[in-house]
Design an enzyme around this catalytic site. Sequence first.
Site, PDB file in Angstrom:
ATOM      1  N   TRP A   1       1.201  -4.347  -6.851  1.00 31.08           N
ATOM      2  CA  TRP A   1       1.079  -3.885  -5.390  1.00 31.08           C
ATOM      3  C   TRP A   1       2.279  -4.449  -4.587  1.00 31.08           C
ATOM      4  CZ3 TRP A   1       0.751  -7.726  -1.670  1.00 31.08           C
ATOM      5  CH2 TRP A   1       0.507  -7.181  -0.121  1.00 31.08           C
TER       6      TRP A   1
ATOM      7  N   ARG B   1     -11.608  -7.953  -2.068  1.00 34.48           N
ATOM      8  CA  ARG B   1     -11.639  -8.045  -0.572  1.00 34.48           C
ATOM      9  C   ARG B   1     -13.012  -7.815  -0.200  1.00 34.48           C
ATOM     10  NH1 ARG B   1      -9.182  -3.306   3.005  1.00 34.48           N
ATOM     11  NH2 ARG B   1      -7.707  -4.572   4.453  1.00 34.48           N
TER      12      ARG B   1
ATOM     13  N   LYS C   1      -6.426   9.037   6.999  1.00 34.72           N
ATOM     14  CA  LYS C   1      -5.708   8.150   5.830  1.00 34.72           C
ATOM     15  C   LYS C   1      -6.884   7.637   4.897  1.00 34.72           C
ATOM     16  CE  LYS C   1      -2.642   4.121   5.466  1.00 34.72           C
ATOM     17  NZ  LYS C   1      -1.458   4.712   4.928  1.00 34.72           N
ATOM     18  N   TRP C   2      -6.971   8.306   3.769  1.00 31.75           N
ATOM     19  CA  TRP C   2      -8.142   7.827   2.891  1.00 31.75           C
ATOM     20  C   TRP C   2      -7.602   6.602   1.952  1.00 31.75           C
ATOM     21  CZ3 TRP C   2     -12.433  11.647   1.887  1.00 31.75           C
ATOM     22  CH2 TRP C   2     -13.272  11.342   0.797  1.00 31.75           C
ATOM     23  N   ASP C   3      -8.492   5.515   1.914  1.00 29.83           N
ATOM     24  CA  ASP C   3      -7.754   4.375   1.456  1.00 29.83           C
ATOM     25  C   ASP C   3      -8.645   4.091   0.342  1.00 29.83           C
ATOM     26  OD1 ASP C   3      -6.005   2.302   0.749  1.00 29.83           O
ATOM     27  OD2 ASP C   3      -6.031   1.670   2.892  1.00 29.83           O
TER      28      ASP C   3
ATOM     29  N   ASN D   1      -9.036   0.578  -1.724  1.00 36.37           N
ATOM     30  CA  ASN D   1      -8.401  -0.866  -1.870  1.00 36.37           C
ATOM     31  C   ASN D   1      -8.905  -1.902  -2.833  1.00 36.37           C
ATOM     32  OD1 ASN D   1      -6.537  -1.205   0.265  1.00 36.37           O
ATOM     33  ND2 ASN D   1      -7.795  -0.887   1.810  1.00 36.37           N
TER      34      ASN D   1
ATOM     35  N   CYS E   1      -4.129   7.146  -0.031  1.00 36.35           N
ATOM     36  CA  CYS E   1      -3.591   5.509   0.080  1.00 36.35           C
ATOM     37  C   CYS E   1      -4.720   4.818  -0.943  1.00 36.35           C
ATOM     38  CB  CYS E   1      -3.659   4.808   1.387  1.00 36.35           C
ATOM     39  SG  CYS E   1      -3.153   3.338   1.677  1.00 36.35           S
TER      40      CYS E   1
ATOM     41  N   ASP F   1       2.565  -0.418   0.573  1.00 34.56           N
ATOM     42  CA  ASP F   1       2.032  -1.376   1.626  1.00 34.56           C
ATOM     43  C   ASP F   1       3.356  -2.169   2.203  1.00 34.56           C
ATOM     44  OD1 ASP F   1      -0.284  -0.709   2.175  1.00 34.56           O
ATOM     45  OD2 ASP F   1      -1.303  -2.393   1.068  1.00 34.56           O
TER      46      ASP F   1
END
Length: 703
Positions: free
Chosen positions: A179, A422, A455-457, A459, A503, A525
């Site tokens: 990352w 997260r 914006k398709w994240d 995480n 993303c 990022d």
Amino acid sequence: MIETGGGGRLWVLSGRHSGYALHLTDRDELIHLHWGPRVAVADAEALAAEPEPPERGFESPLDGREEYPVEGGPRFARPALSVQAQGVRGTEWSFASATVLDPGTGQELRLRFHDALHHLDITLHYRMRDDGDVLERWVTLTHTGAAGQEPVELLRADSAAWSLPARDRWRLSHLHGRWAAESRLTRTELTPGETVIGSRRGHTSHQHLPWIALDDGEATEESGEVHSCALAWSGAWRIAVQRLPDGAVQAVGGVGHDDAGQLLLAPGESFTGPVFAGLWTDGGFGAASRAWHAWQLAHVVPDADRPRPVLYNSWEATEFEVSEEQQRSLARLAADLGVELFVVDDGWFGARTSERAGLGDWTPNPDRFPHGLKPLADEVHALGMRFGIWVEPEMVNPDSDLYRAHPDWVQHHPGRTRTEFRHQLVLNLARPDVRGYLWERLDALLGGAPIDYVKWDFNRSFADAGWPGERYPRRLWVDHVRGLYELLARLRAAHPGVAFESCSGGGGRIDLGVLGLTDQVWTSDNTDPLDRLAIQHGFSQLHPARVMAAWVTDSPNAMGNARVSSLRFRFVSAMAGVLGVGGDLTRWSAAELAEARDWVALYKRVRPVVQHGELYRLRPPDGDGLSAVQYVRGAETVVLAWLQAQHYGQPQPPLRLRGLDPAATYRDLATGQVHRGAVLCHRGLRTGLSGDLDAAVFHLRRN
């Protein structure tokens, strides 16, 4: 073009500059013959007539030579296919048919084999389009047994195997990272044994991109033979490169990271693997990149001929402290810069005031947007910009209405702690009811406000990939990705004016599979402009600038380098792809806003060349000196140059340009200076860069 020879048991596929040949022996062994420059059928027939390798103890003459090595029989190299049924593992096939199709997008060769014991059809697909040299390969497996017969378990079903010609040595190139440090290029000697890269995380991953390149150790940016391969898959994957005892080299790759089981095929069911594409060139790593870029823009990326707009994203300015009026203020500042797309990031929905809550509840927060997103979107449109939002549909917070209603919808194992990263869990997109819910929410969202961009994240990685109650829960690894593709395709069809960005905490889901359904990808990022040069250098080995999102953010950068850089350096770094701005514009001075306006205007002038031109990497971002890239499109060329640090007052070397006509002259559109093409190619372009973190843009046009 596909030609047949050898009595109907030999095939030659030809692209613009390269050729590929294979043949079927009398024992139904499918043998690789050639991958390199174009060859005639007679050449391939001569290769097929050569004597087989001599037998040696404890070795197989098939290893490294088969087009698609299966498990079982006289083979010891890593197989591309491992299946089991009725207590029997492995494959023993017979040739069934060969078909040449022309579906309108390029000829396709289909070779079908059959395993009578397992009632399994294995179809190998090959397609090489006339406009390039990328060979697309994939496999289809079909259970042909009668209803009620035992299913076939696919333990491993790679899309293809690539065999390389004999060389004294081989060097392997691939992209690695983590990352905020993705897509870093490494080149190493290929030693005997196996080199394995991949992801066991459920997504493509920050650690490796599914691409490799192999050369004899002598290839450069603009010369030498390079064989490269890339996999079109957005879940767990594996590419294994084998250097066998006799020196043969073969690479296999496909979905899944291990052989522990992927799917059960019941009678009548099929599995089609993703494309594992290959490319040969004798023009070095640069020619390979340009060929990959052209193929993706022509045949992979949707609407690739349309330029991507300059974007502003509000995340770094607001994080979770989102309000409608605050977004309006940022939108007015962004519009004044010349921004064309305004994006509200995380924090607009549900109870999303921090990362601890709200994921899964895809309705506007009534306190922050009392009348929904439409009033803000309308104002953004009135300012002359498009409007976008951030979503993370595959995730859910335990503190959400969705999770409280459907705790069984997440990936989990019964009796085990549900692992949170997260503060979120992963929804099981393999379940039709989960996909149905997400379709309803996202379709209503896109239909309820004039949204132009998503914006398709994604995480977090898979940790508890369980599916209680499912007969074969391991299929989740494949079917989650299939569910993602299905959902994206359905949304694109229902809302054709909406663009999508992939993303995953930055560059955690970048691959040819997701690029077939999205318009651009978030590269990392990490927006530190110096760090980004190496990330973008690695990214460009496979993917074009047209899909590479890059932002200008505040300085010092939030990544923690504490590095201070000029607005000039930040903009020129981000102009190498799809330009975006992500800083807190309310804190920029009037002078900074005016300078940024000029940079945005310049980017719009050079955008057609950057996003759709041919890329030449003039100097890599190695060490702390000068690096540069060049783009050529028709009569125009653009050079972006960066200097990390100057030492001892020494001037920087001229940049020797590529892809120009040495007999022509070229005018600098900013200064009016005229350069001779031969001088630019052989002596080079003087940049005038000096000091630390300096940068420049040169826009030239042929007279």
